[in-house]
Design an enzyme around this catalytic site. Structure first.
Site, short mmCIF file in Angstrom:
data_model
loop_
_atom_site.label_atom_id
_atom_site.label_comp_id
_atom_site.label_asym_id
_atom_site.label_seq_id
_atom_site.Cartn_x
_atom_site.Cartn_y
_atom_site.Cartn_z
N HIS A 173 -14.40 6.38 -107.31
CA HIS A 173 -13.03 6.65 -107.64
C HIS A 173 -12.87 7.83 -108.64
O HIS A 173 -13.98 8.04 -109.51
CB HIS A 173 -11.98 5.64 -107.76
CG HIS A 173 -11.85 4.77 -106.75
ND1 HIS A 173 -12.49 3.60 -106.38
CD2 HIS A 173 -10.67 4.95 -105.55
CE1 HIS A 173 -12.08 2.90 -105.32
NE2 HIS A 173 -11.03 3.76 -104.69
N LYS A 177 -8.20 6.73 -112.48
CA LYS A 177 -8.06 5.33 -112.08
C LYS A 177 -8.24 4.21 -113.37
O LYS A 177 -9.30 4.34 -114.04
CB LYS A 177 -9.10 5.10 -110.89
CG LYS A 177 -8.73 3.63 -110.20
CD LYS A 177 -9.44 3.51 -108.91
CE LYS A 177 -9.17 2.04 -108.28
NZ LYS A 177 -7.72 1.83 -108.02
#
Length: 282
Positions: A173, A177
């Site tokens: 990600h 995040k």
């Protein structure tokens, strides 16, 4: 792989994609009106745009600590001030805001689509309690494709785990995040472990010990970098062969689309816990 095992996989896949076709052919319903909790966040804005393009839904109000965006619907910075009638609440916010929206949904008796990840054990318990009083749909990932991966991973595990294949999950990600591993990676592991009688343990860190992996481990690795929207790889590694299921999200729109479809599904449903498998008929 033995012919009997292949037949089992193909029969499961036929059932899976049959359910998918039923989902695609579902008849149009009346317009669903929903409140967008976290409307001015990144995902709230994606869902706002998608809702404007979908004749079957309408966002009738938003809730957000920021009200500096003109969304075409009223935005409330205090949840208690929102008295707008709605069929569903869609939450795409942050973990610390989830307790409030759960209380609001139960008090107003409005079904809740809960998309926020990174919830604590206490919050998860609260979600389960809320499901006894109002319809709650919670999913670690709202993508139709990812939820298909959940099913495929479970099918693969039923055949391959007993044949001695090691199971690893790698998720990637963007560098903003906050939680790791991702809720989706944990949900994939849970889907696998469920069909394996919950006999497997999750290994998140191997740096603190020097030994071979155990057979009943599911390794989960988190990568954070750049602007990666989301990638998940499920790896079944055996002797002389590797089977992988791979999913890549190229934009957040796939999660928003799933949230909108979940809102349509949940409107009018009785109290209980639901997930995306109910939405797509798996």
């Amino acid at each position: 792989m033995r012919p009997k095992e292949l037949c089992q996989i193909f029969n499961n896949l036929r059932q899976l994609f049959g359910s998918f076709c039923l989902f695609i052919e579902r008849k149009e319903k009346e317009m669903t009106k929903f409140i967008m909790h976290g409307c001015n966040g990144a995902m709230g804005q994606v869902i706002t745009r998608l809702a404007k393009e979908d004749p079957e839904v309408e966002i009738v109000a938003g809730i957000d600590i920021n009200d500096n965006v003109d969304n075409g619907y009223p935005v409330f910075t205090n949840m208690k001030d929102c008295t707008v009638a709605a069929d569903v609440i869609v939450d795409f916010s942050v973990a610390k805001a989830v307790d409030g929206v759960i209380d609001f949904a139960v008090e107003r008796q409005i079904p809740l689509v809960l998309c926020t990840t990174g919830l604590s054990e206490e919050q998860l318990a609260k979600v389960s309690e809320a499901g006894k009083k109002v319809a709650v749909l919670r999913s670690a990932n709202m993508s139709l494709g990812v939820n298909t991966v959940f099913k495929l991973a479970a099918i693969g595990a039923q055949v391959l785990a007993q044949a001695g294949y090691d199971i690893e999950i790698v998720e990637k990600h963007h560098n903003q995040k906050l939680d790791a591993p991702s809720g989706t990676a944990l949900a994939i592991a849970d889907a696998i472990n469920e069909v394996l009688n919950k006999e497997y343990v999750y290994k998140l860190d191997r740096s603190q010990e020097r030994k071979k992996r155990e057979k009943n481990e599911i390794g989960i690795v988190a990568v954070r970098g750049g602007t990666i929207v989301g990638q998940h790889d499920v790896i079944f590694a055996g002797a002389d062969e590797v089977i992988e299921f791979h999913h890549t999200a190229y934009s957040k729109a796939i999660f928003g689309k799933g949230a909108v479809e979940a809102a349509k599904f949940l409107a009018g449903k009785p109290a209980g816990m639901y997930d995306m498998s109910d939405v797509i008929g798996l």
